[in-house]
Motif scaffolding. Sequence first.
Motif, mmCIF file in Angstrom:
data_model
loop_
_atom_site.group_PDB
_atom_site.id
_atom_site.type_symbol
_atom_site.label_atom_id
_atom_site.label_comp_id
_atom_site.label_asym_id
_atom_site.label_seq_id
_atom_site.Cartn_x
_atom_site.Cartn_y
_atom_site.Cartn_z
ATOM 1 N N CYS A 259 0.842 -1.205 0.000
ATOM 2 C CA CYS A 259 0.000 0.000 0.000
ATOM 3 C C CYS A 259 0.873 1.249 0.000
ATOM 4 C CB CYS A 259 -0.899 0.044 1.230
ATOM 5 S SG CYS A 259 -2.336 -1.023 1.117
ATOM 6 N N HIS A 260 1.876 1.232 0.839
ATOM 7 C CA HIS A 260 2.732 2.401 0.964
ATOM 8 C C HIS A 260 3.444 2.688 -0.355
ATOM 9 C CE1 HIS A 260 5.564 4.692 3.907
ATOM 10 N NE2 HIS A 260 4.985 5.469 3.024
ATOM 11 N N LYS A 261 3.960 1.625 -0.955
ATOM 12 C CA LYS A 261 4.650 1.791 -2.240
ATOM 13 C C LYS A 261 3.713 2.321 -3.302
ATOM 14 C CE LYS A 261 8.519 -1.403 -2.213
ATOM 15 N NZ LYS A 261 8.918 -2.778 -2.565
ATOM 16 N N GLN A 262 2.480 1.808 -3.283
ATOM 17 C CA GLN A 262 1.513 2.191 -4.302
ATOM 18 C C GLN A 262 1.185 3.687 -4.219
ATOM 19 O OE1 GLN A 262 0.670 0.279 -6.654
ATOM 20 N NE2 GLN A 262 -1.054 1.286 -7.609
ATOM 21 N N ILE A 263 1.005 4.200 -3.026
ATOM 22 C CA ILE A 263 0.706 5.627 -2.867
ATOM 23 C C ILE A 263 1.805 6.473 -3.503
ATOM 24 C CG2 ILE A 263 0.477 7.520 -1.177
ATOM 25 C CD1 ILE A 263 -0.783 5.421 0.727
ATOM 26 N N HIS A 264 3.045 6.125 -3.175
ATOM 27 C CA HIS A 264 4.138 6.947 -3.677
ATOM 28 C C HIS A 264 4.449 6.678 -5.147
ATOM 29 C CE1 HIS A 264 4.941 8.889 0.097
ATOM 30 N NE2 HIS A 264 4.848 7.733 0.716
ATOM 31 N N ALA A 265 4.020 5.534 -5.642
ATOM 32 C CA ALA A 265 4.193 5.259 -7.067
ATOM 33 C C ALA A 265 3.186 6.066 -7.883
ATOM 34 C CB ALA A 265 4.027 3.760 -7.332
ATOM 35 N N LEU A 266 1.984 6.242 -7.320
ATOM 36 C CA LEU A 266 0.918 6.939 -8.049
ATOM 37 C C LEU A 266 1.020 8.453 -7.930
ATOM 38 C CD1 LEU A 266 -2.170 4.734 -7.112
ATOM 39 C CD2 LEU A 266 -1.297 5.066 -9.412
ATOM 40 N N TYR A 267 1.454 8.922 -6.749
ATOM 41 C CA TYR A 267 1.344 10.354 -6.493
ATOM 42 C C TYR A 267 2.644 10.969 -5.991
ATOM 43 C CZ TYR A 267 -3.482 9.084 -7.013
ATOM 44 O OH TYR A 267 -4.641 8.582 -7.526
ATOM 45 N N THR A 268 2.839 12.172 -6.390
ATOM 46 C CA THR A 268 3.989 12.930 -5.904
ATOM 47 C C THR A 268 3.631 13.543 -4.552
ATOM 48 O OG1 THR A 268 3.210 14.982 -6.911
ATOM 49 C CG2 THR A 268 4.601 13.564 -8.279
ATOM 50 N N ASN A 269 4.632 14.004 -3.847
ATOM 51 C CA ASN A 269 4.388 14.661 -2.562
ATOM 52 C C ASN A 269 3.455 15.852 -2.709
ATOM 53 O OD1 ASN A 269 5.898 12.893 -1.059
ATOM 54 N ND2 ASN A 269 7.776 14.096 -1.215
ATOM 55 N N GLU A 270 3.558 16.550 -3.826
ATOM 56 C CA GLU A 270 2.698 17.718 -4.059
ATOM 57 C C GLU A 270 1.233 17.285 -4.169
ATOM 58 O OE1 GLU A 270 5.628 17.259 -5.505
ATOM 59 O OE2 GLU A 270 6.704 19.031 -4.800
ATOM 60 N N GLU A 271 0.996 16.185 -4.895
ATOM 61 C CA GLU A 271 -0.382 15.715 -5.052
ATOM 62 C C GLU A 271 -0.943 15.203 -3.724
ATOM 63 O OE1 GLU A 271 -0.691 14.061 -9.582
ATOM 64 O OE2 GLU A 271 0.767 13.102 -8.286
ATOM 65 N N ILE A 272 -0.092 14.503 -2.977
ATOM 66 C CA ILE A 272 -0.521 13.999 -1.670
ATOM 67 C C ILE A 272 -0.896 15.167 -0.761
ATOM 68 C CG2 ILE A 272 0.265 12.803 0.429
ATOM 69 C CD1 ILE A 272 2.013 11.045 -1.518
ATOM 70 N N THR A 273 -0.044 16.167 -0.747
ATOM 71 C CA THR A 273 -0.286 17.341 0.105
ATOM 72 C C THR A 273 -1.563 18.063 -0.291
ATOM 73 O OG1 THR A 273 2.087 17.580 0.356
ATOM 74 C CG2 THR A 273 0.761 19.480 0.953
ATOM 75 N N ALA A 274 -1.834 18.109 -1.597
ATOM 76 C CA ALA A 274 -2.990 18.847 -2.081
ATOM 77 C C ALA A 274 -4.305 18.163 -1.750
ATOM 78 C CB ALA A 274 -2.869 19.056 -3.587
ATOM 79 N N ARG A 275 -4.328 16.811 -1.794
ATOM 80 C CA ARG A 275 -5.652 16.204 -1.624
ATOM 81 C C ARG A 275 -5.687 14.824 -0.978
ATOM 82 N NH1 ARG A 275 -7.064 12.629 -5.665
ATOM 83 N NH2 ARG A 275 -5.467 12.289 -7.237
ATOM 84 N N LEU A 276 -4.555 14.324 -0.500
ATOM 85 C CA LEU A 276 -4.572 12.960 0.049
ATOM 86 C C LEU A 276 -3.883 12.894 1.415
ATOM 87 C CD1 LEU A 276 -3.594 11.167 -3.276
ATOM 88 C CD2 LEU A 276 -5.839 11.070 -2.224
ATOM 89 N N THR A 277 -4.328 13.735 2.319
ATOM 90 C CA THR A 277 -3.640 13.797 3.614
ATOM 91 C C THR A 277 -4.392 13.090 4.739
ATOM 92 O OG1 THR A 277 -4.617 15.971 3.952
ATOM 93 C CG2 THR A 277 -2.355 15.921 3.126
#
Length: 94
Positions: A38-56
Amino acid sequence: MAVCELCGRSDVETTVHHLLPKEMGGTFGATAHLCIPCHKQIHALYTNEEITARLTTIRELRQDEALSRFIKWIRKQPPTKIMKIKKSKERRRR
Ligand SMILES: [Zn+2]
Ligand SMILES: [Zn+2]
């Protein structure tokens, strides 16, 4: 061994995910314990910027379309699948 907060599988090895990426100032912020796939998948799909913008939050991660598809799949996988590389003798068939 623990429970993954994203896919909900138990008896998995978990790693700490910063819901707000460390690089974006989340070093002391909220974390979640996620299994390695799961952890790998999140970072494979999204950049830190995208995570910060909508996946926190876990809720936002679960509601993400690509991740929810992944979660459906990973839930069917045995927790030990990736960790066990050794072939057991039981698998030898005649
Ligand atoms: Zn997981
Ligand atoms: Zn992470």
